[in-house]
Enzyme design. Structure first.
Site, PDB file in Angstrom:
ATOM      1  N   GLU A   1       5.526  32.728 -16.241  1.00  0.00           N
ATOM      2  CA  GLU A   1       4.996  34.083 -16.223  1.00  0.00           C
ATOM      3  C   GLU A   1       4.301  34.391 -14.896  1.00  0.00           C
ATOM      4  O   GLU A   1       3.227  35.002 -14.861  1.00  0.00           O
ATOM      5  CB  GLU A   1       4.062  34.297 -17.415  1.00  0.00           C
ATOM      6  CG  GLU A   1       4.738  34.063 -18.749  1.00  0.00           C
ATOM      7  CD  GLU A   1       3.875  34.422 -19.953  1.00  0.00           C
ATOM      8  OE1 GLU A   1       2.666  34.685 -19.752  1.00  0.00           O
ATOM      9  OE2 GLU A   1       4.397  34.449 -21.077  1.00  0.00           O
TER      10      GLU A   1
ATOM     11  N   GLU B   1      10.007  31.425 -25.389  1.00  0.00           N
ATOM     12  CA  GLU B   1       8.867  31.269 -26.298  1.00  0.00           C
ATOM     13  C   GLU B   1       8.868  32.391 -27.317  1.00  0.00           C
ATOM     14  O   GLU B   1       9.052  33.564 -26.970  1.00  0.00           O
ATOM     15  CB  GLU B   1       7.521  31.309 -25.543  1.00  0.00           C
ATOM     16  CG  GLU B   1       7.197  30.113 -24.702  1.00  0.00           C
ATOM     17  CD  GLU B   1       5.810  30.218 -24.064  1.00  0.00           C
ATOM     18  OE1 GLU B   1       5.021  31.088 -24.501  1.00  0.00           O
ATOM     19  OE2 GLU B   1       5.525  29.450 -23.142  1.00  0.00           O
TER      20      GLU B   1
END
Length: 525
Positions: free
Chosen positions: A141, A288
Site C-alpha cells: 500500500e 487481502e
C-alpha cells in the site's frame, strides 16, 4: 487500505537524495524499453490463499507451520517478507507462496541493479523450484501509506523483474504491488469509478508494466470497512455475501448490473477504473480480504458469527467460480487476511483478531465450508475436539478430570491402567480424553469445553496410536482428517503494519438515493 485514525503505520520517510533521483530517472528510462515477456499468472482454477503474519507471541515453528498448512489443505499462502526459515520448510510441500518486499527495502532495490539481482538470488533462486514461489509483492500500500516512496515503486519492481528475466524465472513468477482500495475514487457505482488522478504518474506506467508482463493488479479489499464507514447506506447482508432479494441488491444505474455483495462491486470498480485508462487485459488479484472476529465497543459487527459468515461465503464463492457482474467469466483469486490472530498488534482490539486460528493453531471460530471439498480440512464444525490447554495448572486439571469422571458421568475406562489411552500416564493426557468425551456427549457446545479455563476446542484430532478419542469414534463412515497437534515455538519479528482508508459513497450515489427512480436506486434498504 489507507490510513485511519487507528493506523499504526508511519508515513514519514527519509527524503530521497538528489543522486538517487537522477539514478531512478535513468533506470526507469532504460527498463521501460526492456523486452518484457508475459508471465504465466493465470492458474487453471481460482484459489483461496491465506496471509500469514507473525506478530504472534507463540507462533508455530516453520516446520510445524507447514505441517499445519498441509493438514488444513491450504495450497496458497502469502508472506509479508521472504523469511528463509519458512521458505526452507516449504521445500517439497507443494504449497505455493507469494513472498514480499517490505517498504523499507524499496530505496535500495530501486537504486541498484546489483541489489535487485542479489535479492532475487537470495530469496528466490536459492529456494526455487523445491519451494514453489509463485509471486513477489513489492511494498505494501505504498501509494497511500508512504506516498513519498511512490517514485521508487516502479523502478524497484522493474529491477526485480529484470533479475527474474536473467534467472529465466519471469514466466514462472509474477511480480506486482498491493494497493489499498482507496486508490480508486467514487467506487460506487462501479461504472463511475476511476483511479485517484494524483497518482496517475505512477498508476499508468505500473499498469503498462502489468499488462506487458501478464501480472495482476493486487488489491487489498475489505467490505468490512466499507460497511463500517457507510452504515445506513450499505446493508450488512451485502457485505457478508448473504442471499438478497433482487430489490435489495445494489444496481449500477449506468450498466444496470446487479451487485449482490460489496466485494464484487469493489472488484468491478477496479476493472472499470482500468478500462477508463484503456487497460482491459490486467486481472485483479485480491491480496487481502477478511472480517475481524472481535472488536471493542466501537466495532459491534466484529463478531465470530460475522467473521464465519464472511469467510465461509467468500470461500464458497471463489470455488463456485461465479465471477463478477461485469466479468462473470473471471473469478478473482483471494488471500484471506489472515491465518492467525496476531495478538501482539496494537489497538484497536480488532487489529489482533482477523485470524482464522489462534497462534497455537486452535480455531478462533468455526468455518462452514464442507460443501467445497477438502479446503480447510472440510467443515471444521464437524471435526472439533476438546483438550486440555498446554499451560494449565495441574491441580486445576486434576480437579476438572475428577469432575468429568464423576459428576460429569464421563466413561473414563479407557484411561485406566492397561487400557488403550492410559499412556502417557499424566494428568494432561487423561484430562484431554475425559474433556473430549464430555464435550462430544454434550453436543460440542462451547460451554461444554471450558472446565474453568483449562480446556480448549481444537480441530486437531488428539488421537494417538491405539488411543482413539471419543470425537474420532463419532467420525466412522466418514473420511477423517487426522491432524496431529503441533507445539508452538518462539515468536518471530513482526513483518508489517496494515492500514486502511475511508471508502465513502460518492456524491453521485447520494444524489441517486435521493432523486432517482426506485428501479434505479443503488441501494434499497
Amino acid at each position: 487500505m489507507a490510513t485511519t485514525s487507528t493506523s499504526t503505520s508511519t508515513s514519514n520517510s527519509t527524503p530521497i537524495p538528489f543522486f538517487v533521483t537522477i539514478f531512478l530517472i535513468l533506470t526507469t528510462f532504460t527498463t521501460l524499453s526492456f523486452a518484457s515477456e508475459p508471465s504465466s499468472f493465470e492458474e487453471k482454477e481460482p484459489f483461496v490463499g491465506i496471509n500469514i503474519g507473525t506478530d504472534i507471541s507463540n507462533i508455530l515453528s516453520p516446520q510445524n507451520l507447514v505441517s499445519f498448512l498441509t493438514q488444513q489443505k491450504i495450497t496458497h499462502i502469502r508472506l509479508y517478507d521472504a523469511n528463509p526459515n519458512i521458505l526452507e520448510a516449504l521445500s517439497g510441500s507443494n504449497i505455493r507462496v507469494i513472498i514480499s518486499v517490505p517498504n523499507n527495502q524499496l530505496l535500495g532495490l530501486a537504486s541498484s541493479n546489483i541489489t535487485s539481482s542479489s535479492w532475487i538470488h537470495k530469496n528466490v533462486v536459492v529456494f526455487y523450484p523445491k519451494t514453489l514461489i509463485t509471486g513477489i509483492s513489492v511494498g505494501d500500500e505504498v501509494l497511500t501509506t508512504v506516498p513519498s516512496l511512490s517514485t521508487l515503486l516502479l523502478p524497484a519492481i522493474q529491477g526485480l523483474y529484470n533479475s527474474l528475466v536473467s534467472s529465466n524465472l519471469h514466466k514462472k513468477i509474477i511480480i506486482s504491488t498491493p494497493h489499498a482500495a482507496s486508490i480508486i475514487q467514487n467506487p460506487f457505482p462501479p461504472s463511475q469509478a476511476f483511479f485517484n488522478q494524483t497518482l496517475s504518474s505512477v498508476i499508468i506506467p505500473l499498469l503498462n508494466f502489468l499488462s506487458r508482463t501478464g501480472s495482476p493488479l493486487m488489491l487489498n479489499l475489505y467490505p468490512y470497512y466499507v460497511f463500517m464507514q457507510n452504515k445506513g447506506l450499505v446493508p450488512i447482508e451485502n457485505s457478508l455475501f448473504k442471499p438478497l432479494l433482487p430489490n435489495k441488491e445494489m444496481v449500477d444505474p449506468n450498466t444496470l448490473l446487479h451487485y449482490s455483495n460489496v466485494l464484487d462491486a469493489m472488484i468491478d470498480a477496479a476493472y472499470f477504473s482500468m478500462r477508463n485508462l484503456n487497460f482491459t487485459d490486467v486481472v485483479v488479484l485480491v491480496t487481502e480480504t477478511g472480517w475481524p472476529s472481535k472488536g471493542d465497543y466501537k466495532e459491534p459487527y466484529a463478531t465470530k458469527e460475522n467473521a464465519d459468515t464472511y469467510n465461509s461465503n467468500l470461500i464458497k464463492r471463489v470455488f463456485g467460480r461465479s465471477g463478477t457482474p461485469l466479468h462473470p467469466e473471471t473469478t478473482s483469486s483471494v488471500y484471506i487476511y489472515e491465518l492467525f490472530n496476531e495478538d501482539l498488534r496494537s489497538p484497536p482490539v480488532s487489529e489482533a483478531n482477523w485470524g482464522l486460528f489462534y497462534g497455537n493453531a486452535t480455531p478462533a471460530y468455526l468455518l462452514h465450508v464442507s460443501e467445497i471439498g477438502t479446503f480447510m480440512a472440510n467443515d471444521t464444525t464437524n471435526h472439533t475436539y476438546c483438550v486440555a490447554v498446554d499451560d494449565a495448572d495441574s491441580k486445576t486439571l486434576q480437579a476438572a478430570l475428577d469432575w468429568a469422571c464423576g459428576p460429569g458421568r464421563v466413561n473414563c475406562s479407557e484411561i485406566q491402567p492397561g487400557e488403550s489411552c492410559y499412556q502417557p500416564n499424566n494428568v494432561k493426557s487423561h484430562a484431554s480424553y475425559a474433556f473430549d468425551s464430555y464435550y462430544q456427549t454434550q453436543g460440542k457446545g462451547s460451554v461444554a469445553c471450558d472446565f474453568k479455563g483449562v480446556a480448549m476446542i481444537t480441530t486437531s484430532d488428539p488421537s494417538r496410536g491405539s488411543c482413539t478419542f471419543p470425537g474420532s469414534k463419532q467420525l466412522t463412515n466418514q473420511t477423517k482428517q487426522v491432524l496431529n497437534s503441533t507445539q508452538p515455538s518462539n515468536a518471530r519479528e513482526k513483518l508489517r503494519f496494515r492500514t486502511f482508508s475511508s471508502i465513502k459513497l460518492s456524491n453521485i450515489l447520494q444524489i441517486y438515493l435521493v432523486s432517482a427512480l426506485p428501479s434505479m436506486l443503488l441501494f434499497l434498504l
